[in-house]
Design an enzyme around this catalytic site. Structure first.
Site, PDB file in Angstrom:
ATOM      1  N   LYS A 125     -10.951  -0.651   9.888  1.00  0.00           N
ATOM      2  CA  LYS A 125     -11.493  -2.008   9.999  1.00  0.00           C
ATOM      3  C   LYS A 125     -12.441  -2.215   8.831  1.00  0.00           C
ATOM      4  O   LYS A 125     -13.039  -1.260   8.332  1.00  0.00           O
ATOM      5  CB  LYS A 125     -12.281  -2.165  11.306  1.00  0.00           C
ATOM      6  CG  LYS A 125     -12.452  -3.597  11.742  1.00  0.00           C
ATOM      7  CD  LYS A 125     -11.289  -4.014  12.614  1.00  0.00           C
ATOM      8  CE  LYS A 125     -11.348  -5.434  13.060  1.00  0.00           C
ATOM      9  NZ  LYS A 125     -10.347  -5.689  14.110  1.00  0.00           N
ATOM     10  N   ASP A 165      -9.275 -11.019  10.820  1.00  0.00           N
ATOM     11  CA  ASP A 165     -10.013 -10.865  12.077  1.00  0.00           C
ATOM     12  C   ASP A 165     -10.934 -12.091  12.128  1.00  0.00           C
ATOM     13  O   ASP A 165     -10.658 -13.094  11.460  1.00  0.00           O
ATOM     14  CB  ASP A 165     -10.781  -9.535  12.095  1.00  0.00           C
ATOM     15  CG  ASP A 165     -11.259  -9.150  13.496  1.00  0.00           C
ATOM     16  OD1 ASP A 165     -10.460  -8.623  14.280  1.00  0.00           O
ATOM     17  OD2 ASP A 165     -12.445  -9.396  13.829  1.00  0.00           O
TER      18      ASP A 165
END
Ligand code: GLU
Length: 445
Positions: A125, A165
């Site tokens: 991430k 995201d």
């Protein structure tokens, strides 16, 4: 043998000031502890210590110029947590609340989510504390270019494949991918969520929301209920909530709420028309981060400063950000007879809210199972890019349905209790963990 308390103290000492990471890790560790302790091979392999330590965390400076000509400095990160199953894979989050600890928690969750999809993807991430709120399109472009000027050296189609995201959608992926191409001269599957014109997959924008509804339908079916005519509360109004609202309406359910940092909207007519869905997308791209204009435009009610969980609904689907549904909210939902709580945001429920629902035997799906449709279609985008092929909407939708069904079955396999209640959280954690742990053991160190 591992003891829960002593392992968690060890983890807290190693990761001070990272409460979200500790929350996510403690949830997984408590689910898998018995399983691990029953397997001497895992203990010998120090599996819990190894799986909770990221491979690396890259932190970098992002300098960019705003529309007034001022120089701005933000921080960027990429957490490459675990690549036992495949290249690191996971989104980029641009939000003022982002810290290294946030991204560590999200990368950790991503490992098990990606494992559950059955596709060959590790967990990662990244993101920045940059806030897109109030920024012009030009400023977003300059920020994305500056961010990629550093990130490009750490990623690659077989190394690490970022995606979107919170705060990163198709527009941002376009700017990021454009800069990657300018820097490297390579057009390759290094990012997912790309536009259809330049290598994106059909249905990637819809995938997270659609997948969550496929999962919710399986949950209800397992509990002997039909999703048709159910009242659904969604939070958020971005890309994820958009896909969820569309698919819920298609299934005959009625989405009655959306929310933003400013409050929530109650739309008793349902968020159920193409005009309303299109408006959600324009709200998101306006970068204002408020939902009230939806209420004004469609004559719905608006409740400033409140969350939608006080409404009487059959299905609650937090779709905005972590820890957005508290213990108090969970109690209200349960009092109002909610049939299922489905996390579409990552770790949308606080730990005590999730514990409460499980203790009351309310079906509750964690994000790593219910929202895995997004990264699953990202995995399919990687396959198409690597094979220089193209699958159409029907093909992708068929595969997505199959993957969500498979995740649901894995949850049943490891989460079904003696009285028939499904602990989806435990089931997802164990099923996701086993594959990664076995791969790590097989790969050695
Ligand atoms: N950000 C999404 C997630 O939380 C998608 C990640 C991806 O497509 O790589 O799963």
């Amino acid at each position: 043998m591992y003891q829960f308390d002593s392992f968690m103290s060890y983890l807290e000492r190693k990761n001070p000031s990272e409460p979200e990471f500790i929350e996510a890790a403690s949830e997984v560790v408590s689910s898998v502890l018995d399983w691990v302790n029953d397997n001497p091979y895992y203990i010998k392999n120090k599996i819990l210590e190894r799986i909770t330590e990221p491979d690396r965390v890259v932190s970098f400076k992002v300098e960019w110029e705003d529309d007034e000509g001022n120089i701005n400095v933000n921080r960027g990160w990429r957490v490459q947590f675990n690549n036992a199953l495949g290249p690191y894979k996971g989104g980029l989050r641009f939000h003022s609340s982002v810290t290294e600890g946030t991204l560590k928690f999200l990368a950790f969750e991503q490992i098990f989510k990606n494992s559950l999809t059955g596709l060959p993807m590790g967990g990662g991430k990244g993101g920045s504390d940059f806030s897109p709120k109030g920024r012009s399109d030009e400023e977003i472009r300059r920020f994305c270019n500056a961010f990629m000027r550093e990130l490009y050296r750490h990623i690659g189609p077989d190394v690490d494949v970022p995606a979107g995201d919170v705060g990163v959608g198709k527009r941002e992926i376009g700017y990021l991918f454009g800069e990657y191409k300018r820097l490297t001269g390579r057009h390759e599957g290094v990012l997912t969520g790309k536009g259809l014109e330049y290598g994106g997959s059909p249905m990637r924008p819809e995938a997270t929301g659609y997948g969550a509804l496929y999962f919710a339908r399986e949950m209800l079916q397992d509990a002997g209920m039909d999703i048709k005519d159910k009242r659904v509360a969604l939070s958020g109004f971005g890309n994820v909530a958009w896909g969820a609202a569309k698919k819920a309406s298609e299934m005959g359910a009625k989405v009655v709420t959306l929310s933003g940092p400013d409050g929530y909207v109650l739309d008793e007519d349902g968020v159920s028309t193409p005009e309303k869905w299109a408006y959600m997308l324009s709200l998101r791209s306006s970068n204002k981060d408020v939902v009230e204009p939806y209420a004004k435009k469609f004559g719905a009610k608006f409740f400033p400063g409140l969350k939608p969980w006080r409404e009487k609904v059959d299905i609650a689907m937090p779709s905005a950000i972590q820890n957005e549904l508290s213990l108090e909210d969970a109690k209200m939902l349960e009092d109002n007879g909610v049939n299922a709580v489905v996390e579409v945001s990552n770790m949308g429920l606080t730990r005590d809210a999730a514990d409460y629902l499980v203790s009351k035997k309310v079906p509750f799906a964690p994000g790593k199972a219910a929202n895995a449709g997004g990264v699953a279609v990202s995995g399919l985008e990687m396959s198409q890019n690597a094979g220089h092929i193209y699958w159409n909407d029907e093909e992708i939708d068929g595969k997505l349905k199959g993957i969500m069904k498979g995740i649901h079955s894995s949850c049943l396999e490891f989460g079904r209790e003696e009285d028939g209640y499904i602990d989806y959280r435990k089931g997802a954690n164990i099923a996701g963990f086993i594959k990664v742990a076995d791969a790590m053991c097989a790969l050695g160190y």
